[in-house]
Design a protein around this motif. Structure first.
Motif, PDB file in Angstrom:
ATOM      1  N   HIS A  48      29.741  17.812  -3.333  1.00 41.90           N
ATOM      2  CA  HIS A  48      30.434  16.547  -3.140  1.00 41.90           C
ATOM      3  C   HIS A  48      30.759  15.935  -4.501  1.00 41.90           C
ATOM      4  O   HIS A  48      30.344  16.440  -5.533  1.00 41.90           O
ATOM      5  CB  HIS A  48      29.555  15.590  -2.325  1.00 41.90           C
ATOM      6  CG  HIS A  48      28.224  15.348  -2.945  1.00 41.90           C
ATOM      7  ND1 HIS A  48      27.182  16.234  -2.823  1.00 41.90           N
ATOM      8  CD2 HIS A  48      27.761  14.331  -3.716  1.00 41.90           C
ATOM      9  CE1 HIS A  48      26.131  15.778  -3.476  1.00 41.90           C
ATOM     10  NE2 HIS A  48      26.462  14.621  -4.034  1.00 41.90           N
ATOM     11  N   TRP A  58      29.533   5.860  -5.153  1.00 40.82           N
ATOM     12  CA  TRP A  58      30.362   6.356  -4.056  1.00 40.82           C
ATOM     13  C   TRP A  58      30.181   7.856  -3.965  1.00 40.82           C
ATOM     14  O   TRP A  58      30.210   8.554  -4.982  1.00 40.82           O
ATOM     15  CB  TRP A  58      31.832   6.022  -4.285  1.00 40.82           C
ATOM     16  CG  TRP A  58      32.148   4.571  -4.136  1.00 40.82           C
ATOM     17  CD1 TRP A  58      32.478   3.912  -2.987  1.00 40.82           C
ATOM     18  CD2 TRP A  58      32.162   3.591  -5.162  1.00 40.82           C
ATOM     19  NE1 TRP A  58      32.680   2.590  -3.242  1.00 40.82           N
ATOM     20  CE2 TRP A  58      32.491   2.360  -4.577  1.00 40.82           C
ATOM     21  CE3 TRP A  58      31.895   3.618  -6.531  1.00 40.82           C
ATOM     22  CZ2 TRP A  58      32.587   1.181  -5.299  1.00 40.82           C
ATOM     23  CZ3 TRP A  58      31.980   2.449  -7.246  1.00 40.82           C
ATOM     24  CH2 TRP A  58      32.334   1.254  -6.639  1.00 40.82           C
ATOM     25  N   ALA A  60      31.781  11.213  -1.958  1.00 42.58           N
ATOM     26  CA  ALA A  60      32.949  11.648  -1.187  1.00 42.58           C
ATOM     27  C   ALA A  60      32.846  13.124  -0.850  1.00 42.58           C
ATOM     28  O   ALA A  60      32.554  13.946  -1.720  1.00 42.58           O
ATOM     29  CB  ALA A  60      34.222  11.393  -1.982  1.00 42.58           C
ATOM     30  N   LEU A  73      33.634   9.144   3.073  1.00 42.21           N
ATOM     31  CA  LEU A  73      33.385   8.396   1.843  1.00 42.21           C
ATOM     32  C   LEU A  73      32.319   7.347   2.144  1.00 42.21           C
ATOM     33  O   LEU A  73      32.431   6.613   3.133  1.00 42.21           O
ATOM     34  CB  LEU A  73      34.665   7.707   1.358  1.00 42.21           C
ATOM     35  CG  LEU A  73      34.546   6.797   0.136  1.00 42.21           C
ATOM     36  CD1 LEU A  73      34.189   7.600  -1.108  1.00 42.21           C
ATOM     37  CD2 LEU A  73      35.840   6.030  -0.077  1.00 42.21           C
ATOM     38  N   GLU A  75      29.606   4.281   0.344  1.00 42.14           N
ATOM     39  CA  GLU A  75      29.294   3.418  -0.784  1.00 42.14           C
ATOM     40  C   GLU A  75      27.818   3.044  -0.713  1.00 42.14           C
ATOM     41  O   GLU A  75      27.306   2.722   0.361  1.00 42.14           O
ATOM     42  CB  GLU A  75      30.140   2.143  -0.722  1.00 42.14           C
ATOM     43  CG  GLU A  75      29.835   1.158  -1.838  1.00 42.14           C
ATOM     44  CD  GLU A  75      30.568  -0.145  -1.634  1.00 42.14           C
ATOM     45  OE1 GLU A  75      31.723  -0.242  -2.078  1.00 42.14           O
ATOM     46  OE2 GLU A  75      29.976  -1.051  -1.007  1.00 42.14           O
TER      47      GLU A  75
END
Length: 85
Positions: A48, A58, A60, A73, A75
């Motif tokens: 990732h 973050w 993703a 995604l 946070e």
């Protein structure tokens, strides 16, 4: 402000093992701690991308332990320990 690094839990044995644990590493003291997290915690993954800015991380995409692509995604707030998708 403490200078810290964050690390996730992907490691290799004969096969890839993904973990949900995230570690906080204090660079001044050398202490390593498993974080206490809340919210929508991402599934274990590897390959990732991660970006850090101020008090946010973050994460993703990537692939899961079965090499299935993940198209998401998340946070993470390093101050509150909270995830959100």
């Amino acid at each position: 402000v403490e200078e810290c690094k964050w690390a996730g839990g992907t490691f290799y044995r004969p096969v890839v093992v993904c973990s949900k644990e995230m570690l906080r590493i204090n660079l001044s003291s050398g202490q390593v701690a498993v974080t206490t997290e809340s919210g929508t915690i991402p599934s274990p993954r590897w390959r990732h991308s991660m970006l850090a800015n101020n008090d946010k991380l973050w994460i993703a995409g990537g692939v899961d332990q079965n090499e299935q692509p993940l198209h998401d995604l998340y946070e993470f707030s390093t101050t509150s320990g909270t995830w959100k998708e």
